[in-house]
Design an enzyme around this catalytic site. Structure first.
Site, PDB file in Angstrom:
ATOM      1  N   ASP A 196      -1.643  -5.575  -8.541  1.00  0.00           N
ATOM      2  CA  ASP A 196      -2.147  -4.213  -8.665  1.00  0.00           C
ATOM      3  C   ASP A 196      -0.996  -3.219  -8.514  1.00  0.00           C
ATOM      4  O   ASP A 196       0.106  -3.599  -8.129  1.00  0.00           O
ATOM      5  CB  ASP A 196      -3.267  -3.937  -7.644  1.00  0.00           C
ATOM      6  N   ASN A 247     -13.055  -5.043   3.669  1.00  0.00           N
ATOM      7  CA  ASN A 247     -14.319  -4.902   2.936  1.00  0.00           C
ATOM      8  C   ASN A 247     -14.489  -5.990   1.874  1.00  0.00           C
ATOM      9  O   ASN A 247     -15.402  -5.930   1.070  1.00  0.00           O
ATOM     10  CB  ASN A 247     -14.421  -3.508   2.300  1.00  0.00           C
ATOM     11  N   HIS A 275     -12.261  -6.758  -0.484  1.00  0.00           N
ATOM     12  CA  HIS A 275     -11.582  -6.544  -1.769  1.00  0.00           C
ATOM     13  C   HIS A 275     -10.431  -7.530  -1.976  1.00  0.00           C
ATOM     14  O   HIS A 275      -9.838  -8.036  -1.024  1.00  0.00           O
ATOM     15  CB  HIS A 275     -11.150  -5.086  -1.948  1.00  0.00           C
ATOM     16  N   GLU A 318     -12.656  -3.381  -5.527  1.00  0.00           N
ATOM     17  CA  GLU A 318     -13.450  -2.973  -4.371  1.00  0.00           C
ATOM     18  C   GLU A 318     -14.876  -3.516  -4.510  1.00  0.00           C
ATOM     19  O   GLU A 318     -15.269  -3.963  -5.591  1.00  0.00           O
ATOM     20  CB  GLU A 318     -13.489  -1.440  -4.304  1.00  0.00           C
TER      21      GLU A 318
END
Ligand code: PGA
Length: 238
Positions: free
Chosen positions: A64, A130, A132, A137
């Site tokens: 990313d 979370n 991800h 996400e």
């Protein structure tokens, strides 16, 4: 789900075991293509790799990258990884995103690289609290490839901690490989350190397979190795 769980006692052990898992994964692959993550989690792994001096060469694939930053911005993930691991190991072939370019063109560029050369042989990933992976996400579809995403406030705050406030406002968007790209990776090594990751690691590997927990896609993958310290692995059956 079947996965190979490797538990580390401390940071040095984590680095060593992650490196061993990586070398095992690379074994027998000609000119391997490897996805590498940023974040605090892989630091001991990169340290061990730097110090060992015997890492086989590979093609680096960016997981990313922020968009809208100048190409000399210190926050760029490719700069981080260059300094941390790619320059020290003299990894020359790098499939990266140009942060300052049109994101749609960068998406096409990465997709064309995959189309022409095939997907990653080994994906090394971290996991967010979370769930991800990369900047996928919660809610990210499992069937999407490289894409441009808006970052959640949670992730922007977590990422701000890497550089401190002096770097000002964090970018709002990023390019990320999609879960569909990660699914295409032949082998996956997921790295997790610290008690803050224990619950999400357990949910990702043993909970419902759902886009609410992006890393839960791993339950359908073959050749998954988890390298975790005791704190992160505390809720996993072993
Ligand atoms: P961390 O980040 O390694 O700094 O915890 C992991 C992630 O958010 O993917």
């Amino acid at each position: 789900m079947k996965y190979n769980l490797i538990i580390a006692d401390d940071d040095a052990d984590f680095g060593h075991k992650a490196k061993t898992a990586f070398y095992d994964a690379l074994n027998g692959i000609n000119r391997p293509k490897v996805i590498l993550p940023t974040g605090n989690t892989p630091a001991p792994f990169y340290k061990d790799l730097r110090e060992s001096g015997d890492c086989p060469s590979f093609t680096y694939i960016a997981l990313d990258e922020y968009t809208g930053l100048m190409e000399d911005d210190k926050r760029l993930f490719k700069k981080w990884l260059a300094q941390e691991i790619l320059d020290p190991l003299e990894i020359k072939v790098r499939w990266t995103f140009n942060s300052a370019a049109n994101p749609a063109c960068e998406i096409e560029k990465m997709r064309a690289l995959f189309f022409k050369n095939g997907h990653a042989d080994v994906a090394i990933l971290g996991i967010g609290e979370n769930g991800h992976v990369g900047f996928n996400e919660p809610g990210s579809p499992f069937n999407e490839s490289v894409r441009h995403v808006r970052l959640t406030e949670e992730t922007r705050k977590a990422n701000m901690a890497y550089w401190g406030e002096q770097y000002g406002v964090m970018p709002t968007h990023a390019l990320t490989l999609g879960i569909a790209d990660l699914i295409e990776s032949k082998k996956t090594i997921l790295l997790a350190r610290g008690a803050a990751k224990a619950e999400i690691l357990q949910r990702a590997l043993h909970g419902e397979i759902t886009t609410d927990v992006p890393a839960s896609y791993l339950q359908r993958q073959e050749n998954v190795t988890i390298v975790a310290d005791r704190a992160a692995a505390q809720l996993l059956p072993h």
